[in-house]
Enzyme design. Sequence first.
Site, PDB file in Angstrom:
ATOM      1  N   HIS A  95     113.777 -16.573  72.406  1.00 49.04           N
ATOM      2  CA  HIS A  95     112.498 -15.386  72.291  1.00 49.04           C
ATOM      3  C   HIS A  95     113.228 -14.070  72.392  1.00 49.04           C
ATOM      4  O   HIS A  95     113.566 -14.082  73.595  1.00 49.04           O
ATOM      5  CB  HIS A  95     111.399 -15.991  73.257  1.00 49.04           C
ATOM      6  CG  HIS A  95     110.454 -15.589  72.486  1.00 49.04           C
ATOM      7  ND1 HIS A  95     109.575 -16.517  71.835  1.00 49.04           N
ATOM      8  CD2 HIS A  95     109.991 -14.685  72.620  1.00 49.04           C
ATOM      9  CE1 HIS A  95     108.544 -15.594  71.414  1.00 49.04           C
ATOM     10  NE2 HIS A  95     108.765 -14.000  72.127  1.00 49.04           N
ATOM     11  N   SER A  96     112.990 -12.985  71.522  1.00 52.00           N
ATOM     12  CA  SER A  96     113.080 -11.972  72.205  1.00 52.00           C
ATOM     13  C   SER A  96     114.766 -11.227  72.359  1.00 52.00           C
ATOM     14  O   SER A  96     115.693 -11.472  71.694  1.00 52.00           O
ATOM     15  CB  SER A  96     112.489 -11.211  72.858  1.00 52.00           C
ATOM     16  OG  SER A  96     112.131 -10.231  72.948  1.00 52.00           O
ATOM     17  N   MET A  97     114.822 -11.020  73.328  1.00 54.47           N
ATOM     18  CA  MET A  97     116.299 -10.852  73.853  1.00 54.47           C
ATOM     19  C   MET A  97     116.682 -12.137  74.260  1.00 54.47           C
ATOM     20  O   MET A  97     117.842 -12.208  73.356  1.00 54.47           O
ATOM     21  CB  MET A  97     116.148 -10.359  75.163  1.00 54.47           C
ATOM     22  CG  MET A  97     117.543 -10.160  76.315  1.00 54.47           C
ATOM     23  SD  MET A  97     117.846 -11.060  77.372  1.00 54.47           S
ATOM     24  CE  MET A  97     119.457 -10.479  78.352  1.00 54.47           C
TER      25      MET A  97
END
Length: 252
Positions: A95-97
């Site tokens: 998720h994201s990074m």
Amino acid sequence: MADLAVRRQRALRHYGTPATTRVRLLCFHYAGGNAAMFRDWPDRLPADVATVAVQLPGRDTRLDEPPHVRMGPLVEELLDVLDPLLDEPFACYGHSMGARVALALAHALRARARPGPRALFVASSAAPALRSEVRGWDEPDEGLIAYLRDLGGTPPIVFERPDLLELFLPALRADLTAVATSGAPARPPLDVPLRAFAGADDGEASGERMAAWREETTGSFELEVVPGGHFFDQAGVARVLDVIAATLAGPR
């Protein structure tokens, strides 16, 4: 630094206790986050899918360990920490990074002729090929805090408590620095099914900005826009888990 056995114990959160494990889902949290975001996932996944969430250093049970500021050393540590799990079937969710971490891990495994993930699930992260600027990582704390507010998802009490911000900001800055300085290295795409998820209200990683994830694989690619912003709402998370469950239920 803690020895490898201790780091494995601190870094890996085994959520759920499947009687039989057919495939593991290795989960990588967002910048500044921690493994707890995945603690309820086993409730929505098939009973034989084991959820293993990775806790990066610099937070929670690993608060006394310095966070990584470069993607290369971060991935090298993951190869060590995850080694006992990597010769059995697994998939990755980031998720994201965490999406960039999962991608880097998959490439590192291929470079070492190790088995790769059965599927790669990425969420809330603009495609690497876009070379999007990472906000906040090299700004004063005020700029980093403003970035947090814009993203949403951070409990208001964090902004009201200087002591909480003092604990939270170093790991967040380190995580964003690792992403900002990793670039988009030239390398052949993976050969793995890739499923991408974008929040309908996410200005950072809209569906349009995530569409170029298709360039990261020669395997099948699907992009789904789900309810919510950068961190999705309950309906968005439920949809993500439905797609993961359906994908991992396919042929071995």
